[in-house]
Design a protein around this motif. Structure first.
Motif, mmCIF file in Angstrom:
data_model
loop_
_atom_site.group_PDB
_atom_site.id
_atom_site.type_symbol
_atom_site.label_atom_id
_atom_site.label_comp_id
_atom_site.label_asym_id
_atom_site.label_seq_id
_atom_site.Cartn_x
_atom_site.Cartn_y
_atom_site.Cartn_z
ATOM 1 N N UNK A 175 -40.055 -34.607 24.913
ATOM 2 C CA UNK A 175 -40.798 -33.585 24.204
ATOM 3 C C UNK A 175 -40.635 -33.726 22.699
ATOM 4 N N UNK A 176 -41.206 -32.790 21.989
ATOM 5 C CA UNK A 176 -41.092 -32.753 20.531
ATOM 6 C C UNK A 176 -40.878 -31.316 20.099
ATOM 7 N N UNK A 177 -40.135 -31.148 19.025
ATOM 8 C CA UNK A 177 -39.860 -29.810 18.502
ATOM 9 C C UNK A 177 -39.692 -29.904 16.998
ATOM 10 N N UNK A 178 -40.200 -28.908 16.291
ATOM 11 C CA UNK A 178 -40.054 -28.876 14.829
ATOM 12 C C UNK A 178 -39.051 -27.794 14.470
ATOM 13 N N UNK A 179 -37.917 -28.208 13.944
ATOM 14 C CA UNK A 179 -36.875 -27.290 13.495
ATOM 15 C C UNK A 179 -36.357 -27.768 12.145
ATOM 16 N N UNK A 180 -35.950 -26.805 11.320
ATOM 17 C CA UNK A 180 -35.412 -27.114 9.994
ATOM 18 C C UNK A 180 -36.372 -27.973 9.183
ATOM 19 N N UNK A 181 -37.666 -27.797 9.410
ATOM 20 C CA UNK A 181 -38.662 -28.519 8.634
ATOM 21 C C UNK A 181 -38.851 -29.963 9.035
ATOM 22 N N UNK A 182 -38.261 -30.394 10.140
ATOM 23 C CA UNK A 182 -38.397 -31.782 10.574
ATOM 24 C C UNK A 182 -38.777 -31.844 12.049
ATOM 25 N N UNK A 183 -39.388 -32.959 12.437
ATOM 26 C CA UNK A 183 -39.775 -33.172 13.824
ATOM 27 C C UNK A 183 -38.658 -33.901 14.556
ATOM 28 N N UNK A 184 -38.349 -33.422 15.773
ATOM 29 C CA UNK A 184 -37.278 -33.988 16.585
ATOM 30 C C UNK A 184 -37.815 -34.378 17.955
ATOM 31 N N UNK A 185 -37.224 -35.411 18.532
ATOM 32 C CA UNK A 185 -37.438 -35.691 19.941
ATOM 33 C C UNK A 185 -36.612 -34.699 20.747
ATOM 34 N N UNK A 186 -37.167 -34.282 21.891
ATOM 35 C CA UNK A 186 -36.504 -33.264 22.707
ATOM 36 C C UNK A 186 -36.278 -33.796 24.116
ATOM 37 N N UNK A 187 -35.030 -33.746 24.560
ATOM 38 C CA UNK A 187 -34.687 -34.051 25.945
ATOM 39 C C UNK A 187 -34.224 -32.765 26.615
ATOM 40 N N UNK A 188 -34.950 -32.340 27.633
ATOM 41 C CA UNK A 188 -34.576 -31.161 28.401
ATOM 42 C C UNK A 188 -34.070 -31.645 29.755
ATOM 43 N N UNK A 189 -32.789 -31.553 29.966
ATOM 44 C CA UNK A 189 -32.149 -32.145 31.138
ATOM 45 C C UNK A 189 -32.030 -31.107 32.246
ATOM 46 N N UNK A 190 -32.849 -31.278 33.289
ATOM 47 C CA UNK A 190 -32.884 -30.337 34.413
ATOM 48 C C UNK A 190 -32.636 -31.031 35.747
ATOM 49 N N UNK A 191 -32.321 -32.319 35.710
ATOM 50 C CA UNK A 191 -32.111 -33.073 36.948
ATOM 51 C C UNK A 191 -30.614 -33.204 37.213
ATOM 52 N N UNK A 192 -30.094 -32.497 38.230
ATOM 53 C CA UNK A 192 -28.648 -32.557 38.480
ATOM 54 C C UNK A 192 -28.185 -33.907 39.007
ATOM 55 N N UNK A 193 -29.113 -34.787 39.377
ATOM 56 C CA UNK A 193 -28.748 -36.120 39.856
ATOM 57 C C UNK A 193 -28.686 -37.152 38.733
ATOM 58 N N UNK A 194 -29.011 -36.758 37.521
ATOM 59 C CA UNK A 194 -28.924 -37.676 36.385
ATOM 60 C C UNK A 194 -27.473 -38.120 36.180
ATOM 61 N N UNK A 195 -27.300 -39.419 35.942
ATOM 62 C CA UNK A 195 -25.971 -40.009 35.771
ATOM 63 C C UNK A 195 -25.773 -40.427 34.314
ATOM 64 N N UNK A 196 -24.540 -40.652 33.901
ATOM 65 C CA UNK A 196 -24.295 -41.085 32.523
ATOM 66 C C UNK A 196 -25.057 -42.347 32.135
#
Length: 473
Positions: free
Chosen positions: A436-457
């Motif tokens: 995703x993308x999000x604009x905070x503090x006047x800058x654009x950021x990439x956004x990772x929303x982690x909702x998968x409990x099977x995700x591994x390191x």
């Protein structure tokens, strides 16, 4: 062509079994064709594939292979939230047991607008919603009341309750409607700049005065700015706070906001569509301190609850607020039927026909229990903390802040906002990652929303590597 079989009834199971095999095979084949978190090629390529698979939408003669072909096409062209590299939105991978329960709901097809269409489903919904409402308002003594009294001056001393909705947007709309009916048509929404867009949109839809937006300089609603706004603004007021902002997963300072509302006699609504799931975690529940001060609370279990869409709720501290939704239709809830003991379901929603979405929620709660559901919440929060640490230790990336729930904002160092946008779109077009993308503090950021409990390191490391290896132009 003979009359097609029904999903329910005596022959339903026999008719469904081969069709379910077809669906499962098509899901598998489509996912293999996709080969990643998102179909490659971008919108035009995906649209062309869908057109080819669909062909004539309404042919003169039917195609017995339509189920296989269209499910396979949909699977091939879908974003897969179960893929660890699909982490853009509050778009969770549903639990298998919840999806199976949803199948049962589709087969039985109850409609919760009258008891005679949903005898068991209506009771199941009543039990589930009361339990979840009490989960939100667990520390509220009966008779404690809300920050604002009703327009007739009666103290709010009824038990909590909850309504099943299609998600956060409908819940927020209902919250504003209940506030308007309780406080009057002049009720003004006061919310932070971080609030979900559905709140001001609902105010517009309901004909309320123009909302007042309060600064959220650090990404959360500023209580001092809220106090100043309420001091200068004629009431009545509905203040909306957020538990889990869409951009960064931040939580507004609920106790301080509730105190300001009490001072000014303002009604409080809390949009906890994202963060409300923390209720089930003993490790993270204290982040929701102050939640029970709200007159209404939005929850959304197809976010941090692993339910198939839709699985929203609106919890209310005083069930008598729901009287505003009462409606009479003789064919659904005639007075004499209600007096004879048939439950009146029409006032449980603005919708008439409603699916029994409480079934999948009940099955999930009963199957996993508080411990199992809390473990899933803890896992995704832990993965977010691990990913943030990975970003922070990597010289090529910048971390916005440690995660509050399970959202991590990051960006390549020395990148412009245009670079960030281009990297994200390149990943989407190639089908390699969904961020995703999000604009905070006047800058654009990439956004990772982690909702998968099977995700591994190692999945987290792979996500960072694919971003690092993507050209910025």
């Amino acid at each position: 062509m003979r009359t097609p079989p029904l999903a329910s009834g005596p022959e339903g199971p026999r008719a469904l079994r081969p069709l379910l095999d077809t669906v499962l095979e098509a899901l598998r084949d489509g996912a293999q064709e996709r080969g990643g978190p998102l179909p490659a090629g971008g919108p035009e390529t995906v649209a062309a594939r869908v057109r080819d698979a669909l062909g004539d939408v309404l042919p003169d003669e039917g195609d017995p292979e339509a189920l296989r072909h269209l499910v396979r096409s949909l699977a091939e062209g879908s974003a897969d939230p179960a893929d660890p590299l699909c982490a853009a939105h509050l778009h969770c991978p549903p639990l298998a047991v919840a999806a199976a329960a949803d199948l049962a709901a589709s087969v039985l097809n109850p409609s919760l607008d009258s008891w005679d269409q949903a005898p068991a489903a209506s009771e199941l919904e009543r039990l589930v919603t009361r339990v979840l409402a009490n989960e939100v308002y667990i520390d509220v003594p009966r008779g404690a009341g809300n920050c604002a009294t009703s327009h007739n001056g009666a103290a709010a001393n009824n038990a909590p309750d909850a309504l099943v909705t299609t998600g956060g947007t409908e819940s927020n709309q209902l919250a504003l409607l209940l506030a308007r009916e309780t406080l009057g048509a002049g009720t003004r929404l006061v919310c932070g700049a971080n609030a979900h867009h559905s709140l001001p949109r609902s105010a517009w839809l309901l004909g309320l005065p123009d909302p007042v937006t309060v600064p959220a300089p650090a990404g959360t609603l500023d209580p001092a700015a809220l106090d100043a706004a309420l001091t200068d603004l004629p009431g009545p007021h509905l203040v909306a706070a957020t538990v889990g902002t869409t951009d960064a997963g931040l939580i507004d300072p609920l106790p301080e906001i509730a105190a300001v509302c009490r001072t000014h006699g303002a009604r409080l609504h809390i949009d906890a569509a994202y963060g409300g799931g923390l209720l089930f975690s003993t490790r993270h529940r204290d982040k929701l301190t102050g939640l029970s001060a709200a007159a209404t609370v939005t929850l959304d279990l197809h976010k941090l609850g692993w339910q198939p869409v839709a699985a929203g709720l609106l919890a209310v501290q005083d069930a008598r607020d729901l009287a505003a939704l009462r409606q009479r239709a003789d064919y659904l809830n005639a007075d004499d039927d209600t007096e004879a003991g048939l439950p009146d379901l029409l006032g449980r929603s603005l919708r008439t026909t409603r699916r029994p979405d409480a079934l999948k929620i009940a099955v999930t709660l009963k199957t996993l229990g508080r411990t199992g559901l809390g473990r899933l919440i803890d896992q995704v929060c832990d993965r977010a903390t691990e990913f943030a640490a990975l970003v922070q230790s990597h010289p090529a990336f910048e971390l916005h802040a440690p995660p509050t729930i399970s959202t991590v904002l990051f960006r390549p160092v020395h990148a412009t906002d245009d670079d960030i946008a281009a990297v994200r779109r390149k990943l989407l077009t190639d089908g390699r990652a969904v961020l995703g993308r999000a604009r905070l503090d006047g800058r654009l950021w990439l956004k990772a929303t982690l909702l998968n409990p099977h995700t591994r390191p190692d999945d987290l490391a792979a996500l960072l590597k694919v971003v690092e290896g993507t050209p910025r132009r």
